[in-house]
Design a protein around this motif. Structure first.
Motif, mmCIF file in Angstrom:
data_model
loop_
_atom_site.group_PDB
_atom_site.id
_atom_site.type_symbol
_atom_site.label_atom_id
_atom_site.label_comp_id
_atom_site.label_asym_id
_atom_site.label_seq_id
_atom_site.Cartn_x
_atom_site.Cartn_y
_atom_site.Cartn_z
ATOM 1 N N PRO A 88 0.812 -1.228 0.000
ATOM 2 C CA PRO A 88 0.000 0.000 0.000
ATOM 3 C C PRO A 88 0.838 1.266 0.000
ATOM 4 O O PRO A 88 0.371 2.323 -0.421
ATOM 5 C CB PRO A 88 -0.828 -0.130 1.283
ATOM 6 C CG PRO A 88 -0.080 -1.100 2.146
ATOM 7 C CD PRO A 88 0.595 -2.043 1.212
ATOM 8 N N GLU A 89 2.083 1.176 0.482
ATOM 9 C CA GLU A 89 2.945 2.353 0.526
ATOM 10 C C GLU A 89 4.083 2.266 -0.483
ATOM 11 O O GLU A 89 5.096 2.939 -0.355
ATOM 12 C CB GLU A 89 3.514 2.529 1.947
ATOM 13 C CG GLU A 89 2.436 2.764 2.999
ATOM 14 C CD GLU A 89 3.022 2.961 4.379
ATOM 15 O OE1 GLU A 89 4.268 2.943 4.493
ATOM 16 O OE2 GLU A 89 2.252 3.142 5.338
ATOM 17 N N GLY A 90 3.926 1.410 -1.484
ATOM 18 C CA GLY A 90 4.964 1.268 -2.495
ATOM 19 C C GLY A 90 5.555 -0.137 -2.492
ATOM 20 O O GLY A 90 5.015 -1.064 -1.884
ATOM 21 N N TRP A 97 0.235 -6.777 -14.643
ATOM 22 C CA TRP A 97 -0.974 -6.755 -15.461
ATOM 23 C C TRP A 97 -1.016 -5.585 -16.437
ATOM 24 O O TRP A 97 -1.280 -5.767 -17.637
ATOM 25 C CB TRP A 97 -2.219 -6.706 -14.569
ATOM 26 C CG TRP A 97 -2.400 -7.859 -13.636
ATOM 27 C CD1 TRP A 97 -2.523 -7.802 -12.281
ATOM 28 C CD2 TRP A 97 -2.501 -9.254 -13.961
ATOM 29 N NE1 TRP A 97 -2.681 -9.057 -11.751
ATOM 30 C CE2 TRP A 97 -2.668 -9.973 -12.759
ATOM 31 C CE3 TRP A 97 -2.452 -9.965 -15.163
ATOM 32 C CZ2 TRP A 97 -2.804 -11.353 -12.719
ATOM 33 C CZ3 TRP A 97 -2.583 -11.341 -15.127
ATOM 34 C CH2 TRP A 97 -2.756 -12.013 -13.922
ATOM 35 N N ASP A 98 -0.792 -4.360 -15.951
ATOM 36 C CA ASP A 98 -0.913 -3.192 -16.817
ATOM 37 C C ASP A 98 0.185 -3.153 -17.879
ATOM 38 O O ASP A 98 -0.030 -2.653 -18.994
ATOM 39 C CB ASP A 98 -0.881 -1.898 -15.996
ATOM 40 C CG ASP A 98 -2.214 -1.640 -15.294
ATOM 41 O OD1 ASP A 98 -3.163 -2.418 -15.519
ATOM 42 O OD2 ASP A 98 -2.297 -0.676 -14.512
ATOM 43 N N MET A 99 1.371 -3.692 -17.564
ATOM 44 C CA MET A 99 2.433 -3.736 -18.565
ATOM 45 C C MET A 99 2.049 -4.660 -19.708
ATOM 46 O O MET A 99 2.340 -4.382 -20.884
ATOM 47 C CB MET A 99 3.739 -4.214 -17.920
ATOM 48 C CG MET A 99 4.407 -3.211 -17.009
ATOM 49 S SD MET A 99 4.701 -1.600 -17.799
ATOM 50 C CE MET A 99 5.631 -2.090 -19.238
ATOM 51 N N VAL A 100 1.394 -5.761 -19.389
ATOM 52 C CA VAL A 100 0.927 -6.669 -20.434
ATOM 53 C C VAL A 100 -0.106 -5.975 -21.310
ATOM 54 O O VAL A 100 -0.085 -6.083 -22.549
ATOM 55 C CB VAL A 100 0.333 -7.962 -19.815
ATOM 56 C CG1 VAL A 100 -0.243 -8.856 -20.900
ATOM 57 C CG2 VAL A 100 1.405 -8.709 -19.037
ATOM 58 N N SER A 116 1.031 6.050 -14.627
ATOM 59 C CA SER A 116 2.272 6.705 -15.065
ATOM 60 C C SER A 116 3.462 5.765 -14.913
ATOM 61 O O SER A 116 4.411 5.811 -15.711
ATOM 62 C CB SER A 116 2.505 7.981 -14.263
ATOM 63 O OG SER A 116 2.574 7.707 -12.874
ATOM 64 N N THR A 117 3.429 4.900 -13.901
ATOM 65 C CA THR A 117 4.507 3.913 -13.722
ATOM 66 C C THR A 117 4.582 2.978 -14.920
ATOM 67 O O THR A 117 5.677 2.621 -15.385
ATOM 68 C CB THR A 117 4.275 3.098 -12.435
ATOM 69 O OG1 THR A 117 4.211 3.984 -11.320
ATOM 70 C CG2 THR A 117 5.392 2.091 -12.221
#
Length: 488
Positions: A161-163, A398-401, A457-458
């Motif tokens: 939750p904090e990175g 997931w989002d990179m895929v 953005s990451t």
């Protein structure tokens, strides 16, 4: 006369070369698959990832409106599927959108496309293998009462939750074992892998129908009220949540791309690859919507966040018994095996096509003379996929895929009008995108861009870094060793 830099970057591979290279000549891949096996590869690469895992990621973003997220993703995939179907008829070869780009928009764009595909397939294989651990543990717990120790089923790198958090001494062992099993099967040959996958896909579809039937017994229409729920924690408006969830689950349609990677190993690829793509899309969309509708109807959206083995837990809550959840977990174990298998398969065939064109070392195109499988290629892919799966939390992947998949889909859409202009409208047989070469591809590009805008953005930062590495590799090796690197 030597080629200029501009000529090298935009040189295209003749379509005839693409097709011929994939024949059954000595040292090449063997055409051993029919339409059914090919369609099952598409379904196997798709069903399992989005339904078994990303509901946990997508429902907290969109709430009950996640149904619209799946519809939006399916619509975008459908537009692109039409483009894939035409290009796979015109360019029936391995390599999928990489080969399509090489034959249309040029070598540099093709290499960038290859980098997107490698990111897409490599991380998709790792992410699905990671999810296998949860369902395997749930199955073992219900069947035997024994659980895999936490230190052996959790990664070292975790999205907290904090990175980012580091849990030294932890390793996710089950995904590594899964990748090893997939590698052994792929090394044995394509026919064996395709047959095994087809059996697992049929079992998986039956299990999902079982889930739908049981979950609907606990259906509660109140779970869909309110249908649009703002995600204040993430700062999403309701519609932003829908599009963000659509982008997250979009990678689930990677199976369409996997069908197109098998062009060199399919009998009559000009006929069977387009049919396989469209059949896989239809089957996948129906099952996704049925399961998503049943899941949200049986459980409030607020309960999905952080839920391990989510569909199995839903069945246990609905029935109050453990055996339906155990059946679902067993089905998920089989399902994810098939997803991981065909995703790794797709990765190796893309590398094979790139190597065959001279853009990466020859090691990736060497095949075993007995099994006609690219052994060294498969071992390298399994090593990378297994390492990522064992050490990294799936929340990073997931989002990179999705980013890689959306980029690939856009390039395929752009390639359709380019190929039409090269080959003309004289091609009367075979599949063509309806309504001309611009409308459907244009809508596909717009839909992909619409979903990409809500990725984090990451994700964009990591994607940019990966592209920088890919470009360095191209200018250091690929541009000099390309098979087209000869005087014009």
């Amino acid at each position: 006369m030597k080629q200029t830099l501009g000529q090298k970057l935009t040189r295209t591979k003749p379509v005839g070369t693409s097709v011929d290279d994939g024949g059954a000549h000595a040292g090449g891949l063997k055409r051993s698959m029919g339409l059914f096996s090919l369609t099952m590869i598409g379904v196997g690469a798709t069903i399992g990832t989005g339904i078994f895992f990303t509901m946990v990621e997508a429902v907290p973003k969109a709430g009950p409106a996640v149904i619209l997220s799946f519809l939006l993703a399916a619509l975008t995939a459908g537009l692109t599927a039409l483009c894939y179907a035409e290009l796979s008829f015109r360019i029936p070869t391995s390599g999928s959108s990489y080969s399509f780009a090489y034959a249309t928009v040029g070598e540099f764009a093709a290499f960038v496309m290859a980098a997107c595909l490698l990111l897409e397939y490599g991380l998709a294989a790792s992410a699905t293998a990671i999810g296998w651990s949860d369902y395997l543990n749930h199955f073992l717990m219900n069947a035997t009462g024994w659980q895999i120790p936490e230190a052996l089923r959790s990664p070292m790198l975790v999205a907290g939750p904090e990175g980012t958090e580091f849990h030294f001494g932890h390793i996710n062992l089950p995904p590594i074992l899964l990748v090893v099993m997939c590698g052994i099967l792929l090394i044995r040959g394509t026919r064996e892998s395709a047959t095994t996958n087809a059996v697992m896909v049929i079992i998986k579809l039956a299990i999902l129908l079982f889930f739908v039937a049981v979950a609907f017994t606990g259906f509660n229409a109140d779970n869909f009220t309110p249908f649009f729920q703002p995600n204040t924690a993430a700062g999403f408006t309701p519609m932003q949540g829908v599009t963000a969830a659509a982008a997250t689950v979009f990678f689930s349609f990677i199976g369409l791309d996997t069908v197109a990677t098998a062009g060199d190993e399919v009998r009559d690829p000009s006929r069977n690859v387009p049919k396989g793509i469209l059949l896989a899309l239809g089957i996948v969309t129906v099952f996704y919507l049925l399961v998503a509708l049943a899941a949200v109807g049986a459980q409030p959206a607020s309960m999905f966040a952080g839920q391990e083995a989510g569909l199995a837990v839903i069945l246990q809550n609905v029935t109050g018994k453990s055996w339906p959840a155990m059946v679902l977990s067993a089905g998920a174990v089989i399902s994810v095996f098939s997803v991981t298998l065909v995703t790794i398969y797709g990765q190796t065939r893309i590398l094979y096509a790139i190597s065959r064109d001279g853009l990466i070392p020859k090691l990736f195109q060497k095949v075993n003379p007995r099994t006609q499988a690219p052994v060294g290629n498969t071992l390298i892919v399994c090593l990378v996929v297994g390492t990522v799966a064992g050490l990294v939390d799936s929340g990073f992947l997931w989002d990179m895929v999705s980013m890689g998949t959306l980029t690939a889909f856009m390039v395929v859409s752009i390639a359709v009008p380019v190929m039409r202009s090269k080959q003309g409208e004289s091609l009367t047989k075979g599949f063509k995108v309806p309504f001309g070469p611009y409308l459907v591809p244009g809508l596909s590009v717009c839909a992909c861009l619409f979903m990409m805008k809500d990725l984090s953005s990451t994700t964009y930062t990591v994607f940019a870094c990966w592209m920088a590495v890919a470009l360095a590799a191209y200018f250091a090796y690929g541009i000099r060793n390309s098979r087209l690197n000869r005087p014009a």
